[in-house]
Design a protein around this motif. Sequence first.
Motif, PDB file in Angstrom:
ATOM      1  N   ARG A 187      15.318  26.647  17.367  1.00 53.65           N
ATOM      2  CA  ARG A 187      14.870  27.954  17.840  1.00 53.65           C
ATOM      3  C   ARG A 187      15.288  28.204  19.282  1.00 53.65           C
ATOM      4  N   HIS A 188      15.438  27.156  20.064  1.00 55.03           N
ATOM      5  CA  HIS A 188      15.805  27.297  21.468  1.00 55.03           C
ATOM      6  C   HIS A 188      17.313  27.391  21.678  1.00 55.03           C
ATOM      7  N   ASN A 189      18.080  27.207  20.621  1.00 60.79           N
ATOM      8  CA  ASN A 189      19.543  27.310  20.730  1.00 60.79           C
ATOM      9  C   ASN A 189      20.070  27.868  19.413  1.00 60.79           C
ATOM     10  N   LEU A 190      19.805  29.136  19.170  1.00 56.53           N
ATOM     11  CA  LEU A 190      20.186  29.765  17.909  1.00 56.53           C
ATOM     12  C   LEU A 190      21.696  29.880  17.756  1.00 56.53           C
ATOM     13  N   ALA A 191      22.425  30.033  18.870  1.00 54.87           N
ATOM     14  CA  ALA A 191      23.879  30.180  18.779  1.00 54.87           C
ATOM     15  C   ALA A 191      24.519  28.911  18.239  1.00 54.87           C
ATOM     16  N   GLU A 251      17.538  35.298  15.049  1.00 53.69           N
ATOM     17  CA  GLU A 251      16.098  35.080  15.137  1.00 53.69           C
ATOM     18  C   GLU A 251      15.402  35.419  13.821  1.00 53.69           C
ATOM     19  N   GLY A 252      15.880  36.455  13.141  1.00 53.16           N
ATOM     20  CA  GLY A 252      15.280  36.834  11.860  1.00 53.16           C
ATOM     21  C   GLY A 252      15.508  35.778  10.783  1.00 53.16           C
ATOM     22  N   ARG A 253      16.718  35.262  10.693  1.00 50.66           N
ATOM     23  CA  ARG A 253      17.009  34.229   9.688  1.00 50.66           C
ATOM     24  C   ARG A 253      16.263  32.945   9.996  1.00 50.66           C
ATOM     25  N   TRP A 254      16.175  32.623  11.290  1.00 47.59           N
ATOM     26  CA  TRP A 254      15.403  31.429  11.643  1.00 47.59           C
ATOM     27  C   TRP A 254      13.951  31.601  11.244  1.00 47.59           C
ATOM     28  N   ARG A 255      13.374  32.764  11.461  1.00 48.50           N
ATOM     29  CA  ARG A 255      11.979  32.998  11.113  1.00 48.50           C
ATOM     30  C   ARG A 255      11.764  32.885   9.604  1.00 48.50           C
ATOM     31  N   GLN A 256      12.711  33.355   8.815  1.00 48.96           N
ATOM     32  CA  GLN A 256      12.586  33.238   7.364  1.00 48.96           C
ATOM     33  C   GLN A 256      12.582  31.778   6.922  1.00 48.96           C
ATOM     34  N   ARG A 257      13.490  30.997   7.485  1.00 51.04           N
ATOM     35  CA  ARG A 257      13.530  29.579   7.137  1.00 51.04           C
ATOM     36  C   ARG A 257      12.271  28.860   7.596  1.00 51.04           C
ATOM     37  N   TRP A 258      11.776  29.192   8.774  1.00 52.42           N
ATOM     38  CA  TRP A 258      10.580  28.556   9.312  1.00 52.42           C
ATOM     39  C   TRP A 258       9.356  28.860   8.441  1.00 52.42           C
ATOM     40  N   ASP A 259       9.199  30.101   8.056  1.00 50.22           N
ATOM     41  CA  ASP A 259       8.063  30.460   7.200  1.00 50.22           C
ATOM     42  C   ASP A 259       8.173  29.818   5.823  1.00 50.22           C
ATOM     43  N   ALA A 260       9.398  29.718   5.290  1.00 46.79           N
ATOM     44  CA  ALA A 260       9.570  29.105   3.968  1.00 46.79           C
ATOM     45  C   ALA A 260       9.243  27.616   3.997  1.00 46.79           C
ATOM     46  N   GLU A 261       9.585  26.933   5.088  1.00 45.65           N
ATOM     47  CA  GLU A 261       9.299  25.508   5.179  1.00 45.65           C
ATOM     48  C   GLU A 261       7.806  25.229   5.314  1.00 45.65           C
ATOM     49  N   ARG A 262       7.052  26.170   5.811  1.00 46.20           N
ATOM     50  CA  ARG A 262       5.625  25.960   6.050  1.00 46.20           C
ATOM     51  C   ARG A 262       4.747  26.460   4.898  1.00 46.20           C
ATOM     52  N   LEU A 263       5.362  26.927   3.824  1.00 47.79           N
ATOM     53  CA  LEU A 263       4.592  27.298   2.644  1.00 47.79           C
ATOM     54  C   LEU A 263       4.051  26.051   1.959  1.00 47.79           C
ATOM     55  N   PHE A 264       2.898  26.194   1.315  1.00 47.78           N
ATOM     56  CA  PHE A 264       2.325  25.075   0.560  1.00 47.78           C
ATOM     57  C   PHE A 264       1.984  25.580  -0.834  1.00 47.78           C
ATOM     58  N   LEU A 265       2.778  25.144  -1.814  1.00 50.58           N
ATOM     59  CA  LEU A 265       2.555  25.498  -3.210  1.00 50.58           C
ATOM     60  C   LEU A 265       2.787  24.256  -4.063  1.00 50.58           C
TER      61      LEU A 265
END
Length: 568
Positions: A171-175, A181-195
């Motif tokens: 997140r601190h070096n997206l380049a 930032e949007g794609r990183w947020r999607q991946r971050w939220d997907a990794e933190r799901l619990f199913l």
Amino acid sequence: MAPPFTVAAPGGVRIRDRLRVTEGEAAVLRLVGEHLGRLQRTDLAVRVGIGRVKAGQNRRAERKRTLTVGSSSRWAGAMTRVSEDQYQLSLRCLYDERASLRRAVRAVEARLAVPCGRREGKVRGYADQSERWAKQRRLTMLKTRLMRVEARIESGRPGIVAGGRRLAKSRHNLAAARLTEGRWRQRWDAERLFLTADGESGAPHGNYTITVAPDTGEVLLVLPRPLRHLANAPRGRYRLTCTVGFSHRREEWPDRADANRAVRYDVIHDPQRGRWYLDVSWSADTAVLPTPGELRARGGRLLGVDLNADHLAAHVLDSHGNPTGEPLTIPLGLTGPASQRDGHLRAAITRLIAIAERHHCAGIAIEDLGFDEARATGRETTGRGGRGKKFRRTVSGIPTARFRERLRGMAFHAGLVVIAVDPAYTSVWGGRYWKIPLQQHNPQTTVTRHHGASVAIARRALGHRVRRRPGVTAHDRRIVAWRATGQAVLTPGARGTASPPRTASTPTTGGRTRPRRGDRLTLFPDLEDRSRGHPATTRPGRESPAENGRPRQERLQDSCLRLTEGSP
């Protein structure tokens, strides 16, 4: 040197199928995963705060009752189990890091104790003062890291990042990560799901929380209590319109589900592809595999495999340790993203298994590789400069653990046994004792020392010594002058001593082909005798080379005269 051993069979099975959900169903799954993910992370923080305690003192029952209020009893049981697994795994990682740092500190301190440009025993000092100064600074850094790791172990509070530490740092070096930032947020939220829903024996189709009907493929999941208003099925359940079939190993899953045996389900979201997946897993029955000694007693063949950074070198050996066929090379091509590298690795293992089945092999022999020591002390033991850095990168890029895990699972389902051997000196001795013989027997194939290493690995798995058996000659004992390693050197006798008798197919100077007592070869004939063949040696009552030109009657009279006079 450690003896060879049989790699244990896989302890479980995990297969996957795609969930072709609608946008509304995807939104419901995301809401459930985010809600349960927050509860699980809260429980993980509580578990880390408890610290290192015995299994009965981790207050799991108390934590489960707290989580049940916001979910359900079975969702809470899965969350507490995952929190405990994450905690124990983090502690094991701290132990491994501490061992690695201690090895690195010992290696640097040993070289700093030797003056620059000198050597004391097997320890070599650093080349100059500038390198020595840099290593002193590195030693200070290593000791600081070691102190922090030991403090974490002592307190029993490892650092755990829900979602992954690597993704959090990107997140601190997206380049550099090639992310927005949007794609990183999607991946971050997907990794933190619990199913994740653990199975239970006796439950309908092996799972109460997420139920999949084997005959129709219908998927039902229990909603947490705060989200029960989204239910579209009785008893607070949500039914998906899509179905699953699990094409891979589809015969095993329905049999287990119909018998109401425990089956675990995981719902996975891939934001890069915009897809949802359902993973099913279960524990496998314990299998008793044959030992290396039993395989040797049965007379089975083995396929020796040498793992390298860019290819697999293999060779088939019979039960006596003799190479059969020609050396084999299978490219790996471990480039690209992780999923692509894993696909290349599985394709190479599939080719290995096909080769083993084609040659009727009973198993596959590999090395019990582990580069923990090389990764920890590589800067001190693998050379300096670009060459040493290139070698360290090559070593770090060899997928030893993933190759072993993939191979043992795929080989077990193919009916093959995997035998691991000590990797000591396999490449050195294989190149020294087997490269040249393999090249002579396979002139149309380019043989490397890695093929010799594969022969050494298979021979060690069969219980044979790596070196060739003493007394084995080369492929043509009339033409090739050298003999096998360990064979006694032929010491010639004195001039004129006799060699073993001729065979019936060896011609003689007199045109006879049948052997007789006087037909013996001399080891070092005279030059004049070499042009006309090997004459028979002189014995009492036998013809000598000097008498070949005299008539037979005169020779008989002379022999009778010598007997009359008493001469020998």
